[in-house]
Design a protein around this motif. Structure first.
Motif, PDB file in Angstrom:
ATOM      1  N   GLY A  28       0.843  -1.184   0.000  1.00 45.46           N
ATOM      2  CA  GLY A  28       0.000   0.000   0.000  1.00 45.46           C
ATOM      3  C   GLY A  28       0.881   1.237   0.000  1.00 45.46           C
ATOM      4  O   GLY A  28       2.093   1.139   0.268  1.00 45.46           O
ATOM      5  N   THR A  58      -9.703  11.445   5.873  1.00 49.19           N
ATOM      6  CA  THR A  58      -8.673  12.081   6.703  1.00 49.19           C
ATOM      7  C   THR A  58      -9.227  12.532   8.054  1.00 49.19           C
ATOM      8  O   THR A  58     -10.439  12.656   8.244  1.00 49.19           O
ATOM      9  CB  THR A  58      -8.094  13.325   6.012  1.00 49.19           C
ATOM     10  OG1 THR A  58      -9.157  14.262   5.820  1.00 49.19           O
ATOM     11  CG2 THR A  58      -7.468  12.987   4.681  1.00 49.19           C
ATOM     12  N   TYR A  99       4.081  -1.229  -4.089  1.00 51.77           N
ATOM     13  CA  TYR A  99       2.867  -0.544  -4.555  1.00 51.77           C
ATOM     14  C   TYR A  99       2.666  -0.862  -6.028  1.00 51.77           C
ATOM     15  O   TYR A  99       3.624  -0.881  -6.802  1.00 51.77           O
ATOM     16  CB  TYR A  99       3.027   0.965  -4.338  1.00 51.77           C
ATOM     17  CG  TYR A  99       1.830   1.800  -4.747  1.00 51.77           C
ATOM     18  CD1 TYR A  99       0.547   1.464  -4.344  1.00 51.77           C
ATOM     19  CD2 TYR A  99       1.989   2.941  -5.535  1.00 51.77           C
ATOM     20  CE1 TYR A  99      -0.542   2.236  -4.713  1.00 51.77           C
ATOM     21  CE2 TYR A  99       0.907   3.732  -5.901  1.00 51.77           C
ATOM     22  CZ  TYR A  99      -0.360   3.365  -5.489  1.00 51.77           C
ATOM     23  OH  TYR A  99      -1.425   4.130  -5.859  1.00 51.77           O
ATOM     24  N   GLY A 124      -5.921  -0.066   3.187  1.00 52.37           N
ATOM     25  CA  GLY A 124      -7.182   0.607   3.490  1.00 52.37           C
ATOM     26  C   GLY A 124      -8.012  -0.098   4.538  1.00 52.37           C
ATOM     27  O   GLY A 124      -7.740  -1.233   4.921  1.00 52.37           O
ATOM     28  N   MET A 173       0.388   7.576  -5.705  1.00 48.37           N
ATOM     29  CA  MET A 173       0.386   7.237  -4.278  1.00 48.37           C
ATOM     30  C   MET A 173      -0.569   8.136  -3.509  1.00 48.37           C
ATOM     31  O   MET A 173      -0.496   9.360  -3.639  1.00 48.37           O
ATOM     32  CB  MET A 173       1.784   7.454  -3.679  1.00 48.37           C
ATOM     33  CG  MET A 173       2.779   6.414  -4.086  1.00 48.37           C
ATOM     34  SD  MET A 173       4.214   6.621  -3.006  1.00 48.37           S
ATOM     35  CE  MET A 173       5.349   5.562  -3.831  1.00 48.37           C
ATOM     36  N   PRO A 174      -1.454   7.554  -2.681  1.00 50.37           N
ATOM     37  CA  PRO A 174      -2.395   8.399  -1.943  1.00 50.37           C
ATOM     38  C   PRO A 174      -1.765   9.143  -0.761  1.00 50.37           C
ATOM     39  O   PRO A 174      -2.375  10.070  -0.234  1.00 50.37           O
ATOM     40  CB  PRO A 174      -3.455   7.424  -1.431  1.00 50.37           C
ATOM     41  CG  PRO A 174      -3.119   6.083  -1.997  1.00 50.37           C
ATOM     42  CD  PRO A 174      -1.726   6.126  -2.512  1.00 50.37           C
ATOM     43  N   ALA A 175      -0.558   8.788  -0.339  1.00 50.82           N
ATOM     44  CA  ALA A 175       0.038   9.444   0.833  1.00 50.82           C
ATOM     45  C   ALA A 175       0.364  10.900   0.530  1.00 50.82           C
ATOM     46  O   ALA A 175       0.569  11.284  -0.624  1.00 50.82           O
ATOM     47  CB  ALA A 175       1.312   8.721   1.262  1.00 50.82           C
ATOM     48  N   ARG A 176       0.433  11.699   1.587  1.00 50.77           N
ATOM     49  CA  ARG A 176       0.841  13.099   1.446  1.00 50.77           C
ATOM     50  C   ARG A 176       2.299  13.146   1.003  1.00 50.77           C
ATOM     51  O   ARG A 176       3.125  12.336   1.433  1.00 50.77           O
ATOM     52  CB  ARG A 176       0.735  13.819   2.790  1.00 50.77           C
ATOM     53  CG  ARG A 176      -0.669  13.971   3.290  1.00 50.77           C
ATOM     54  CD  ARG A 176      -0.648  14.688   4.623  1.00 50.77           C
ATOM     55  NE  ARG A 176       0.007  15.989   4.510  1.00 50.77           N
ATOM     56  CZ  ARG A 176       0.505  16.663   5.535  1.00 50.77           C
ATOM     57  NH1 ARG A 176       0.453  16.153   6.740  1.00 50.77           N
ATOM     58  NH2 ARG A 176       1.066  17.834   5.346  1.00 50.77           N
ATOM     59  N   GLY A 212      -0.522   4.617   1.063  1.00 47.88           N
ATOM     60  CA  GLY A 212      -1.192   5.753   1.693  1.00 47.88           C
ATOM     61  C   GLY A 212      -0.400   6.199   2.924  1.00 47.88           C
ATOM     62  O   GLY A 212       0.692   5.685   3.195  1.00 47.88           O
ATOM     63  N   ASN A 213      -0.967   7.130   3.675  1.00 45.83           N
ATOM     64  CA  ASN A 213      -0.285   7.615   4.884  1.00 45.83           C
ATOM     65  C   ASN A 213      -0.049   6.483   5.883  1.00 45.83           C
ATOM     66  O   ASN A 213       0.976   6.448   6.557  1.00 45.83           O
ATOM     67  CB  ASN A 213      -1.109   8.723   5.547  1.00 45.83           C
ATOM     68  CG  ASN A 213      -1.110   9.988   4.711  1.00 45.83           C
ATOM     69  OD1 ASN A 213      -0.138  10.300   4.029  1.00 45.83           O
ATOM     70  ND2 ASN A 213      -2.221  10.708   4.737  1.00 45.83           N
TER      71      ASN A 213
END
Lengths: 274, 460
Positions: free
Chosen positions: B285, B438, B309, B391, B316-319, B287-288
């Motif tokens: 994954g 979030t 990934y 997720g 990428m969904p992460a910040r 994400g954050n």
């Protein structure tokens, strides 16, 4: 805080605590469990509800001292309190009239079996109970379970009480007597539940088992307690703890329950608990 | 006078140092730097930044107070809208919200709004918070279920309006994902506890160890309270559904992070909850949560920490900040890589992951290009631990035990913009209604629900 209001030593390593937890006591049903944490640095451990008294607001737990946490729990006494005590968790057992039910309990699993034996008897079943332990000193709740059973058997590995051998041997004899068994409920060590399930599968007798995997939150969040049932991943905390005994992957459960065995041994050694 | 084009840097621990500890990475602004950064703000009349804020903070207003050195006033301006600024000042995706709308972006970097919010919250906490003014009691009682960002915000706002609020939490600590999910090095737990203290000072009564749906049902709460808010979050982990996922060594991100963050397994055996990770850790994954897992693994002593990934960095969904921090710390990114199976030894202990390389094909519903396997590109990699961070779904406990609630196809409670569910008097918001999102969106939902609960109570 949840005060301990009663303590009993049932056998060398098996202890009973009655905890004041009115909300849990009000809702607890046979087959459900609680999660407790002794103090701020404690881990969260699941234990089956052995009994509950909604009027007095107390819940009874019975546990075998196996790791650091259960040993520490065993040192507590009346007047001490637990930091956290949450429940009742899990899906309650389906208690109804099945006909003839054989209740098989092994070791400390007998504690989990007790509320079920009571409830199944009350629901009008013909209850045959089989209790097993390594030796007679480790047997618990004999009188209590006998009192609500129509037939009652004991087996010990060393033959010190009842029949020498395993609970599955007694069950085999009952089946051999051509008694029509409508359901088997088996709670105990994983290996016992596996052997009993393999036996009843041959005779196509519906069998329920109650599983005891490692848990953290107990509310479906972490998935640490996942078990494979009929090839599908289930969470014992919210989908169980009871499952169809013929469909559980016991070998995987045994492996998963050993996940932290080295850490546990290490912790016990460091804590210098015997 | 020309405006500085870049944000003032926030000093932080070096990557070499910080992977050896769980302390927070950035130190935060000093007073002097905060004032300088605040003076970059153009004080636009139309306040475009506010359009990006889910909780409607008067952003130019509080920044102006900082520029003038009036930090207490700045705190009052923020707290008028946001009960938990030390939290949002750390975990908000500002770059996609307030800072994205900042006029300064036309010439360079936006004002460091998030950093300034954090500065004020920390300033106030260190100096000693002023106890909030208590509102006149309305005589109405509200039950809030779940003490994560949605529940805390909703409870705080309702208390400010004079309602008697009882907050029910299933776990032994408050904060939900703020406590069990987000690591200490990104959001120190002492800060979460301090923000929760403020909510308690507003008059909110918190009950721990209560699993609503089990210990008490929502129906029972309805009998005892005038309204109920459900903010139970997205606690149910998603799985890869590939062979070997139940081997010893495969954790859900939730289990891994809960053990380390909430149960403090990084201090085992002083704390009694164990965790083990071995030398090579692979997180699935991007994400954050995945970044949190990969970075936590390094701090627990992993020699190699990988992110696997199936798409590329662009998807990428992460910040960006989290990805950057992970890279600085030495997390290795294996992109366009999708796992096929885990294999273990005869004892059932994880040993390897088999994966296949991917390439990007046509765009899918989300507008992102769909990854497609490249035939024959299978490879295996030795790993000791796998962390599945792909997720979470809404927690099913309340939906299962309350038949009247309308439930969406992803297991979410259906609620409108104001949190109203299909049952009058029952409101829901945050991840339980939207699916995993979030912290700040959950806070925004809690805030809107508080407003609509207040309106509902006035009419009953």
């Amino acid at each position: 805080m949840y005060p301990i209001v009663e303590k009993k030593v049932l056998s060398e390593n098996v202890k009973l605590l009655k905890i004041k937890a009115p909300l849990v006591a009000k809702k607890a049903q046979a087959g459900q469990f609680i999660i407790l944490r002794i103090d701020e640095k404690g881990e969260r451990i699941p234990l089956t509800v052995a009994d509950a008294d909604p009027k007095k607001g107390t819940v009874t737990i019975i546990f075998l001292e196996v790791g650091k946490t259960t040993r520490q729990l065993g040192t507590l006494d009346v007047g001490d309190s637990l930091e956290n005590f949450v429940g009742p968790l899990g899906v309650p057992s389906e208690v109804k009239k099945y006909g003839t039910v054989v209740c098989v309990g092994g070791g400390v699993g007998i504690a989990c079996l007790y509320p079920l034996v009571k409830a199944l008897k009350k629901a009008g079943n013909h209850v045959i109970s089989i209790l097993g332990a390594k030796t007679k000193d480790l047997l618990i709740l004999e009188k209590e379970i006998q009192a609500c059973s129509d037939e009652f058997y004991i087996s010990t590995d060393d033959g010190s009480k009842g029949q020498k051998g395993f609970v599955s041997d007694v069950l085999q004899q009952i089946i051999d007597k051509k008694i029509k068994v409508d359901m088997v409920m088996a709670i105990g060590p994983i290996i016992m539940m596996k052997v009993v399930s393999n036996l009843t599968k041959k005779y196509n007798i519906k069998t329920l088992v109650s599983l005891n995997p490692i848990m953290v939150d107990g509310t479906g969040m972490c998935g640490g307690c996942r078990v494979s049932v009929d090839g599908k991943t289930k969470f014992a905390c919210v989908d169980g703890p009871e499952f169809d005994g013929h469909k559980v992957d016991y070998d995987n459960l045994m492996l998963r329950n050993r996940r932290f065995i080295h850490e546990e041994e290490n912790a016990c050694r460091l804590a210098d608990v015997k | 006078m020309s405006v500085r084009k870049t944000k003032h840097e926030m000093p932080e621990q070096t990557p070499q140092e910080r992977i050896k500890n769980f302390k927070e990475v950035p130190y935060g602004y000093s007073k002097e730097i905060a004032i300088k950064e605040a003076k970059r703000c153009l004080q636009c009349k139309n306040k475009p930044c506010m359009n990006g804020c889910p909780v409607d903070i008067d952003i130019p207003g509080f920044i102006n107070c900082i520029a003038q050195g009036d930090f207490e006033k700045a705190s009052e301006v923020i707290k008028a809208k946001n009960n938990l600024p030390a939290i949002s000042g750390r975990v908000c995706p500002y770059e996609e919200q307030c800072e994205r709308e900042c006029t300064l972006k036309k010439i360079g970097e936006p004002v460091g709004i998030g950093r300034l919010e954090r500065f004020i919250a920390d300033y106030e906490r260190e100096k000693g918070k002023k106890p909030p003014k208590k509102a006149r009691p309305t005589g109405k009682k509200v039950a809030v279920v779940g003490s994560g960002p949605a529940g805390l915000t909703c409870a705080g706002d309702l208390a400010k309006l004079g309602h008697a609020v009882t907050l029910f939490e299933a776990l032994h600590d408050p904060g939900g994902v703020l406590m069990y999910g987000i690591p200490e090095f990104r959001l120190p737990k002492a800060i979460v506890k301090s923000e929760v203290e403020y909510i308690k000072e507003l008059g909110v009564d918190i009950h721990y160890d209560v699993v609503v749906g089990k210990t008490i049902t929502v129906d029972e709460l309805r009998d005892d309270y005038d309204a109920v808010f459900i903010g139970t979050g997205a606690g149910l982990p998603n799985w890869l559904n590939i062979p070997g996922e139940n081997l010893d060594g495969v954790y859900s991100a939730n289990e891994f992070l809960t053990r380390v963050n909430m149960m403090k397994a990084y201090k085992f055996p002083e704390y009694n909850t164990p965790v083990k990770i071995g030398k090579i850790v692979a997180t699935f994954g991007a994400g954050n949560v995945a970044m949190d897992c990969a970075r936590t693994a390094l701090r627990l002593g992993a020699e190699q920490s990988y992110i696997l990934y199936r798409r590329t960095e662009a998807e990428m969904p992460a910040r960006a900040e989290e990805i950057e921090h992970a890279k600085q710390e030495g997390v290795i990114f294996k992109l366009l890589t999708s796992p096929i199976r885990f294999t273990g030894d005869e004892k059932g202990i994880l040993k390897e992951v088999e994966f296949i390389k991917m390439q990007l094909g046509e765009s899918d519903d989300s507008g992102r290009r769909r990854p497609v396997p490249i035939p024959g590109s299978e490879e295996t990699m030795k790993i000791d631990t796998a962390l599945v961070a792909i997720g979470q779904s809404p927690n099913p406990l309340i939906p299962q035990t309350m038949k009247e609630l309308n439930i969406g196809k992803h297991g979410n409670i259906i609620a409108d913009e104001d949190g109203q569910t299909s049952v009058p008097g029952i409101f829901a918001g945050g991840d339980i209604a939207t699916g995993a999102a979030t912290v700040i969106l959950a806070m925004g939902a809690g805030k809107r629900a508080a407003r609509s609960i207040d309106a509902y109570l006035k009419n009953t």
